[in-house]
Design a protein around this motif. Structure first.
Motif: not given
Length: 187
Positions: A71, A74, A76, A145, A166
């Motif tokens: 990951r 952040a 995201h 997403f 995203p």
């Protein structure tokens, strides 16, 4: 002699010549990649249950059971690979039949999960043909997403490759392209 052209004659002698040659050799090895680390800059090797892949440097990695993920800072964007055991062994001769089944399952998954199936295609990963799908997921709560899912089939193993970012973020840090291009099943 090249060494005499660079250094004054008084400096180059029987005692200093070996030292100068050793320094030139050391400099040449350093400039030509004499280091043993062959890992490309900006990448992190991620090891999972019988497979490896590269993720962008600095991404946090975690392994739990058959799932391994990376990951961004952040949280995201993420990439992952998850290993499953198939009931029957798969062979490349079964690809057309397996692709039809995977296409059917992907369409059903999109309908059930408030997603839009944007793309279905065959790509090459680790020298094998696999099916890959792109979805835009619109959850009941939280931001939408994009997902890209690929299925690597090998013997009695299936490895699901997953990229998530995203909507509109494309491929943060090139992570998804890196996952698909570097993924390898261990021999």
């Amino acid at each position: 002699m090249l060494v005499r052209g660079i250094f004054p004659v008084a400096v180059v002698g029987k005692r200093t010549l070996p030292i100068i040659l050793a320094l030139v050799l050391l400099l040449a090895l350093t400039a030509c990649g004499g280091a043993k680390d062959t890992q490309p800059a900006g990448r992190n090797v991620v090891k999972g249950a019988g497979f490896t892949f590269d993720a962008p440097a600095g991404w946090a990695t975690k392994t739990a059971g058959g799932a391994t993920e990376a990951r961004d800072d952040a949280g995201h964007a993420m990439v992952s690979a998850t290993a499953f055991t198939l009931q029957k062994p798969y062979s490349p001769a079964m690809f057309a039949r397996a692709a039809k089944e995977l296409d059917r399952v992907a369409a059903k998954l999109a309908a059930q999960s408030r997603s839009t199936l944007a793309e279905s295609k065959t790509v090459i990963v680790d020298g094998r043909r696999i099916r890959a799908y792109r979805f835009t997921v619109n959850p009941a709560s939280g931001p939408s997403f994009d997902e890209r899912i690929g299925f690597v089939l090998h013997g009695k193993r299936e490895v699901q490759l997953l990229c998530r970012a995203p909507v509109g973020a494309a491929d943060p840090d090139g992570a998804c392209a890196l996952l698909y291009s570097s993924f390898r099943i261990d021999p």
